[in-house]
Design a protein around this motif. Structure first.
Motif, PDB file in Angstrom:
ATOM      1  N   GLU A 116       0.831  -1.200   0.000  1.00 28.33           N
ATOM      2  CA  GLU A 116       0.000   0.000   0.000  1.00 28.33           C
ATOM      3  C   GLU A 116       0.869   1.255   0.000  1.00 28.33           C
ATOM      4  N   LEU A 117       2.046   1.178   0.624  1.00 28.15           N
ATOM      5  CA  LEU A 117       2.961   2.324   0.605  1.00 28.15           C
ATOM      6  C   LEU A 117       3.471   2.586  -0.810  1.00 28.15           C
ATOM      7  N   GLU A 118       3.795   1.523  -1.539  1.00 28.70           N
ATOM      8  CA  GLU A 118       4.207   1.686  -2.933  1.00 28.70           C
ATOM      9  C   GLU A 118       3.078   2.285  -3.761  1.00 28.70           C
ATOM     10  N   ALA A 119       1.862   1.831  -3.514  1.00 23.91           N
ATOM     11  CA  ALA A 119       0.708   2.376  -4.238  1.00 23.91           C
ATOM     12  C   ALA A 119       0.574   3.875  -3.983  1.00 23.91           C
ATOM     13  N   HIS A 120       0.804   4.302  -2.745  1.00 24.69           N
ATOM     14  CA  HIS A 120       0.757   5.738  -2.430  1.00 24.69           C
ATOM     15  C   HIS A 120       1.873   6.485  -3.164  1.00 24.69           C
ATOM     16  N   ALA A 121       3.032   5.839  -3.319  1.00 20.22           N
ATOM     17  CA  ALA A 121       4.126   6.476  -4.054  1.00 20.22           C
ATOM     18  C   ALA A 121       3.732   6.705  -5.514  1.00 20.22           C
ATOM     19  N   TYR A 122       3.064   5.715  -6.124  1.00 25.53           N
ATOM     20  CA  TYR A 122       2.561   5.894  -7.491  1.00 25.53           C
ATOM     21  C   TYR A 122       1.610   7.086  -7.547  1.00 25.53           C
ATOM     22  N   GLU A 123       0.679   7.133  -6.610  1.00 23.07           N
ATOM     23  CA  GLU A 123      -0.325   8.197  -6.616  1.00 23.07           C
ATOM     24  C   GLU A 123       0.328   9.565  -6.441  1.00 23.07           C
ATOM     25  N   LEU A 124       1.282   9.645  -5.534  1.00 23.40           N
ATOM     26  CA  LEU A 124       1.948  10.917  -5.292  1.00 23.40           C
ATOM     27  C   LEU A 124       2.763  11.359  -6.508  1.00 23.40           C
ATOM     28  N   ALA A 125       3.489  10.426  -7.108  1.00 24.95           N
ATOM     29  CA  ALA A 125       4.296  10.757  -8.287  1.00 24.95           C
ATOM     30  C   ALA A 125       3.415  11.177  -9.450  1.00 24.95           C
ATOM     31  N   ASP A 126       2.350  10.422  -9.693  1.00 21.18           N
ATOM     32  CA  ASP A 126       1.497  10.717 -10.844  1.00 21.18           C
ATOM     33  C   ASP A 126       0.711  12.006 -10.644  1.00 21.18           C
ATOM     34  N   GLY A 127       0.356  12.295  -9.397  1.00 21.45           N
ATOM     35  CA  GLY A 127      -0.404  13.506  -9.117  1.00 21.45           C
ATOM     36  C   GLY A 127       0.442  14.764  -9.081  1.00 21.45           C
ATOM     37  N   SER A 128       1.763  14.609  -9.095  1.00 25.36           N
ATOM     38  CA  SER A 128       2.658  15.775  -9.036  1.00 25.36           C
ATOM     39  C   SER A 128       3.609  15.811 -10.233  1.00 25.36           C
ATOM     40  N   TYR A 129       3.157  15.218 -11.333  1.00 20.41           N
ATOM     41  CA  TYR A 129       3.982  15.151 -12.544  1.00 20.41           C
ATOM     42  C   TYR A 129       4.316  16.550 -13.038  1.00 20.41           C
ATOM     43  N   ASP A 130       5.570  16.735 -13.420  1.00 16.55           N
ATOM     44  CA  ASP A 130       6.055  18.032 -13.901  1.00 16.55           C
ATOM     45  C   ASP A 130       6.644  17.830 -15.300  1.00 16.55           C
ATOM     46  N   GLN A 131       5.953  18.358 -16.308  1.00 15.86           N
ATOM     47  CA  GLN A 131       6.385  18.157 -17.684  1.00 15.86           C
ATOM     48  C   GLN A 131       7.761  18.753 -17.948  1.00 15.86           C
ATOM     49  N   ASN A 132       8.069  19.880 -17.343  1.00 12.50           N
ATOM     50  CA  ASN A 132       9.386  20.480 -17.544  1.00 12.50           C
ATOM     51  C   ASN A 132      10.492  19.572 -17.027  1.00 12.50           C
ATOM     52  N   LYS A 133      10.263  18.968 -15.860  1.00 10.60           N
ATOM     53  CA  LYS A 133      11.259  18.052 -15.315  1.00 10.60           C
ATOM     54  C   LYS A 133      11.374  16.801 -16.183  1.00 10.60           C
ATOM     55  N   ALA A 134      10.248  16.364 -16.742  1.00 10.89           N
ATOM     56  CA  ALA A 134      10.283  15.193 -17.631  1.00 10.89           C
ATOM     57  C   ALA A 134      11.123  15.485 -18.866  1.00 10.89           C
ATOM     58  N   GLU A 135      10.969  16.669 -19.409  1.00 14.71           N
ATOM     59  CA  GLU A 135      11.739  17.045 -20.587  1.00 14.71           C
ATOM     60  C   GLU A 135      13.224  17.208 -20.244  1.00 14.71           C
ATOM     61  N   GLU A 136      13.524  17.693 -19.060  1.00  9.08           N
ATOM     62  CA  GLU A 136      14.918  17.794 -18.628  1.00  9.08           C
ATOM     63  C   GLU A 136      15.551  16.406 -18.483  1.00  9.08           C
ATOM     64  N   LEU A 137      14.785  15.462 -17.923  1.00  7.37           N
ATOM     65  CA  LEU A 137      15.288  14.100 -17.789  1.00  7.37           C
ATOM     66  C   LEU A 137      15.511  13.486 -19.168  1.00  7.37           C
ATOM     67  N   ALA A 138      14.564  13.704 -20.070  1.00 10.37           N
ATOM     68  CA  ALA A 138      14.705  13.186 -21.428  1.00 10.37           C
ATOM     69  C   ALA A 138      15.953  13.749 -22.096  1.00 10.37           C
ATOM     70  N   ALA A 139      16.194  15.028 -21.924  1.00 14.32           N
ATOM     71  CA  ALA A 139      17.379  15.656 -22.520  1.00 14.32           C
ATOM     72  C   ALA A 139      18.659  15.046 -21.959  1.00 14.32           C
ATOM     73  N   LEU A 140      18.644  14.708 -20.679  1.00 15.44           N
ATOM     74  CA  LEU A 140      19.812  14.063 -20.068  1.00 15.44           C
ATOM     75  C   LEU A 140      20.035  12.684 -20.665  1.00 15.44           C
ATOM     76  N   PHE A 141      18.957  11.934 -20.863  1.00 17.79           N
ATOM     77  CA  PHE A 141      19.074  10.608 -21.478  1.00 17.79           C
ATOM     78  C   PHE A 141      19.605  10.712 -22.910  1.00 17.79           C
ATOM     79  N   VAL A 142      19.183  11.737 -23.617  1.00 19.25           N
ATOM     80  CA  VAL A 142      19.709  11.955 -24.976  1.00 19.25           C
ATOM     81  C   VAL A 142      21.200  12.261 -24.906  1.00 19.25           C
TER      82      VAL A 142
END
Length: 481
Positions: free
Chosen positions: A265-291
């Motif tokens: 249930e703690l892992e499930a809460h982690a999913y909910e917290l991560a998905d509910g606080s998604y930041d597109q700018n941070k996602a794009e920064e991570l993608a740029a790092l992977f590139v």
């Protein structure tokens, strides 16, 4: 020989007449082409013209030829003594090569000695790891360094991290880099994926797995990471004793059917917290790092879907289950029953995470993060070898990827991924004679990739009727794992 695939009588010199060649490298369609094969290589690709002396003729009728497909995350050789059924389904679906994601010293030895099973029409083993890194061989820094050295010595193509901590993962990565062998796999719960990328991890499987990568794109990253870091490693022995390796593989196989059944249930809460606080700018920064660091991704969306929708009728009532060995189906059904007993909130969190995974995949694709197609077939619940690759194509399209990108992810990108750029993945002279003839245009719609009129594997041709006969034989005596 194969229980399911009859040897082809169309081989040697073969002319595939009047086809449109679809090139995944530049997305160009070239109609009115004759593809001539000699042995196991493409000899020429020219405008349709005069007959070729002594050649078997396959009439293309203007249909589309593409390079045959690669599955870059499978476990087909988990059962090398009984791989025939899985291989037959792969051939019937145009899959001619794969990356084996769980190996062993015995598997590496067998490959070196040339004694791996090669039933008729078998796909090529393009790369394999040795033993998974688990608490048994990666419980300490000294232990994991020794494991990496031994696998390098034994001829592994890469190191697969299965269940590690940040400390042991990074120690393995450092030693792998020193030896010049690649390391990829599962990122541990307490590792920042940016750190792994900067230090040269080769590939990340399953978008993590879990919430590890998603923590890095959350506006509440510290909270998500702290919650995620409480995730426990699987209950795998940390001490060596006679037969420990076999016990570990048995435990891993049992957990691999569907790891989501162990979601707390703690892992499930982690999913909910991560998905509910998604930041597109941070996602794009991570993608740029992977590139920047060429950090490859193998999303295996079909795998995460079968995990997170573990009791869905979509998987439990899949008519293609008729190809699977009965004991596989029993394991799958047992796992589905266990999944259904998870708390409602946990199952809801897992289902809702699907949207985040599609969004992440699209963000990576848009940024140019290098990606390949994989399925996790052969051991994972609900995944039918061969067919699962086309399921993966569907999910990639659901995420918003275009048909050309999907085609590249299973042809030219695997070649680049494996360090064999220019060695396979295109329909040009000198390339392997591994081809798929399609009834429709794969650059117009990804669903064309499943509309197969015939498959050429290593210079031998199987028509649609031949492939249907293969499927009938597997269904009559189901033996896929």
């Amino acid at each position: 020989m194969s229980r399911y695939v009859e040897p082809s009588s169309i081989n040697g010199r073969v002319l595939i007449r009047d086809v449109t060649v679809a090139d995944p490298l530049d997305g160009r369609r070239t109609p009115g082409q004759d593809v001539v094969v000699e042995g196991n290589k493409i000899k020429s690709v020219t405008a349709t013209g005069a007959p070729v002396a002594g050649a078997h003729v396959v009439e293309g009728g203007g249909r589309f030829v593409v390079p045959a497909f690669m599955d870059m995350h499978t476990h087909a050789l988990n059962t090398p003594e009984d791989v025939d059924g899985a291989y037959a389904l792969m051939l019937a679906n145009g899959v001619v090569g794969f990356r084996q994601m769980s190996g062993s010293r015995a598997l590496l030895k067998s490959r070196h000695e040339g004694t791996l099973p090669q039933p008729t029409g078998a796909p090529a083993l393009k790369a394999t790891a040795g033993d998974l890194l688990t608490p048994l061989n990666a419980g300490t820094v000294d232990g994991v360094v020794q494991a990496v050295r031994e696998q390098h010595r034994d001829g592994a193509d890469f190191i697969k991290a299965g269940a590690t901590t940040r400390t042991t993962f990074m120690a393995a990565l450092k030693e792998a880099n020193r030896l010049g062998i690649r390391l990829g796999g599962h990122l541990p719960a307490d590792l920042d994926p940016r750190e792994a990328a900067r230090e040269g991890v080769w590939s990340v499987e399953h978008l993590g797995p879990g919430v590890t990568v998603f923590a890095a794109v959350s506006s509440r990253e510290a909270e998500v990471r702290a919650m995620n870091a409480t995730r426990k490693l699987p209950p795998i022995p940390k001490v060596t004793f006679p037969g420990a390796d076999k016990l570990v593989m048995k435990l891993v196989k049992g957990m691999a059917v569907n790891p989501a059944t162990g979601t707390s249930e703690l892992e499930a809460h982690a999913y909910e917290l991560a998905d509910g606080s998604y930041d597109q700018n941070k996602a794009e920064e991570l993608a740029a790092l992977f590139v920047e660091h060429t950090t490859w991704q193998c999303p295996t969306l079909i795998r995460v879907h079968t995990q997170q929708f573990g009791d869905s009728p979509q998987h439990a009532e899949d008519p293609r289950r008729r190809y699977m060995a009965p004991r596989e189906l029993r394991a799958w059904d047992k796992s589905a029953k266990k999944f259904s007993k998870l708390p409602d909130g946990t199952r809801t969190a897992l289902r809702n995470h699907w949207t985040a995974q599609l969004r992440m995949t699209k963000t990576f694709a848009d940024a140019g993060v290098p990606m390949v197609v994989g399925t996790d077939a052969c051991g994972a619940a609900g995944i039918i070898p061969g067919f699962a690759l086309h399921d993966e194509f569907d999910h990639l399209a659901e995420a918003g990827l275009d048909p050309l990108t999907i085609l590249r992810m299973t042809t030219t990108e695997p070649a680049r991924f494996l360090g064999e750029e220019g060695a396979f993945g295109r329909v040009i002279p000198g390339m392997p004679a591994d081809l798929v003839l399609l009834k429709e245009d794969p650059l117009e719609d990804h669903t064309a990739l499943r509309k197969i009129a015939g498959v050429m594997r290593d210079g031998s041709w199987w028509s649609r009727a031949d492939l249907d006969a293969v499927l009938q034989r597997v269904a009559a005596k189901p033996g896929a794992h």
